[in-house]
Design an enzyme around this catalytic site. Structure first.
Site, mmCIF file in Angstrom:
data_model
loop_
_atom_site.group_PDB
_atom_site.id
_atom_site.type_symbol
_atom_site.label_atom_id
_atom_site.label_comp_id
_atom_site.label_asym_id
_atom_site.label_seq_id
_atom_site.Cartn_x
_atom_site.Cartn_y
_atom_site.Cartn_z
ATOM 1 N N LYS A 221 0.818 -1.214 0.000
ATOM 2 C CA LYS A 221 0.000 0.000 0.000
ATOM 3 C C LYS A 221 0.853 1.266 0.000
ATOM 4 C CE LYS A 221 -4.373 -1.789 1.699
ATOM 5 N NZ LYS A 221 -5.427 -1.772 2.735
ATOM 6 N N ARG A 255 -3.574 -10.174 5.148
ATOM 7 C CA ARG A 255 -4.126 -10.191 3.789
ATOM 8 C C ARG A 255 -3.062 -9.617 2.860
ATOM 9 N NH1 ARG A 255 -6.751 -6.765 0.205
ATOM 10 N NH2 ARG A 255 -8.402 -7.737 -1.067
#
Length: 276
Positions: A221, A255
């Site tokens: 991210k 995740r």
């Protein structure tokens, strides 16, 4: 902590890894990479062989300012992939990344095992009642607004306190309907600035007070690649560092896009904790 997936009890006292399979053309990292049956099955096989407990399939990109996708198109994208994966790997525990109850219901009917909802039921009034009806584990994430406007909704009185209050309200709503297995996801990158993401990570252990399994999704991210002044493609090392910190602070599920490396994090942290 345990969850029941299709009659199989999954013990989360040892952290698990959830591999990400985006079948959208516009996801921030792997958009468009898995667009045919061969590439999808190859990636699923790779993730399962490298230790993924769950595979998370999404057909609606939730990156900031993502294009809106109609309900019909989302279903047309995801349902054939659910069937394809389960026809070839029938024991796979599939998580469905959707905020729409109709998609959730159709995919569970096709054999999926978990619903992963970025909105915790706030974008579809029927989601919680649907999950209660189909009785599957439910991942509820913290987000404000929608993927299209969430990055303008980052003003908090007290970031962690506000998120805990949010989960308290959503968990109560789920419990009142009879939803048994709830997993919380604090939503890194969703309605949070870069600095807020790091504040959240630094205080992650506070979420243990909720007494629900904690899912962390920081994989590749922008909080990583913007800090390191690189790209999502070059953010694996940074992802591994933050995954390690998340595990030390109580994450039950990671995740990730890179399953092998995340599983190695879990194994090393487990070894360290055994000796401590």
């Amino acid at each position: 902590m345990t969850i029941n997936c299709k009659g199989k009890i999954i013990d989360l006292s040892t952290p698990r890894v959830m591999g990400v399979l985006n079948i959208t053309p516009d996801s921030f990292y792997d958009g468009g990479m898995y667009k045919d049956e061969a590439s999808i099955l190859k990636q699923v096989e790779y993730m399962l062989n490298n230790g993924a407990t769950f595979i998370d399939v999404g057909a609606y990109s939730s990156r900031p300012n993502a294009d809106h996708v109609s309900e019909e198109e989302e279903l047309q994208r995801i349902l054939p992939i659910v069937k394809l994966i389960l026809n070839n790997f029938p024991e796979t525990l599939l998580s469905i990344d959707t905020f729409r109850s109709s998609i959730a219901k159709a995919c569970i009917a096709a054999g999926a095992a978990i619903i992963n909802d970025i909105s915790a039921g706030k974008l579809d009034d029927n989601m919680l009642t649907t999950v209660a009806e189909i009785q599957v584990p439910y991942i509820m994430m913290h987000m404000r607004g929608t993927p299209q406007n969430m990055q303008s909704l980052t003003n908090y009185e007290d970031l962690v306190k506000d998120i805990i209050f949010y989960f308290s309200e959503r968990i109560t709503a789920a419990r009142d309907l009879g939803i048994i297995d709830v997993i919380i996801d604090p939503g890194f990158g969703f309605a949070k600035t870069l600095e807020q993401n790091f504040e959240l990570l630094s205080k992650l252990e506070v979420f243990k007070m909720i007494e629900k399994p904690l899912l962390v999704g920081v994989s590749r991210k922008s909080m990583i690649y913007k800090t390191l002044e690189t790209t999502a493609k070059e953010a694996l090392n940074g992802t591994t560092v933050l995954n390690t910190i998340a595990l030390q602070k109580g994450a039950s599920i990671l995740r990730v896009h890179d399953v092998k490396e995340a599983v190695e994090c879990v194994k090393l942290i487990e070894k360290l904790e055994v000796r401590s």
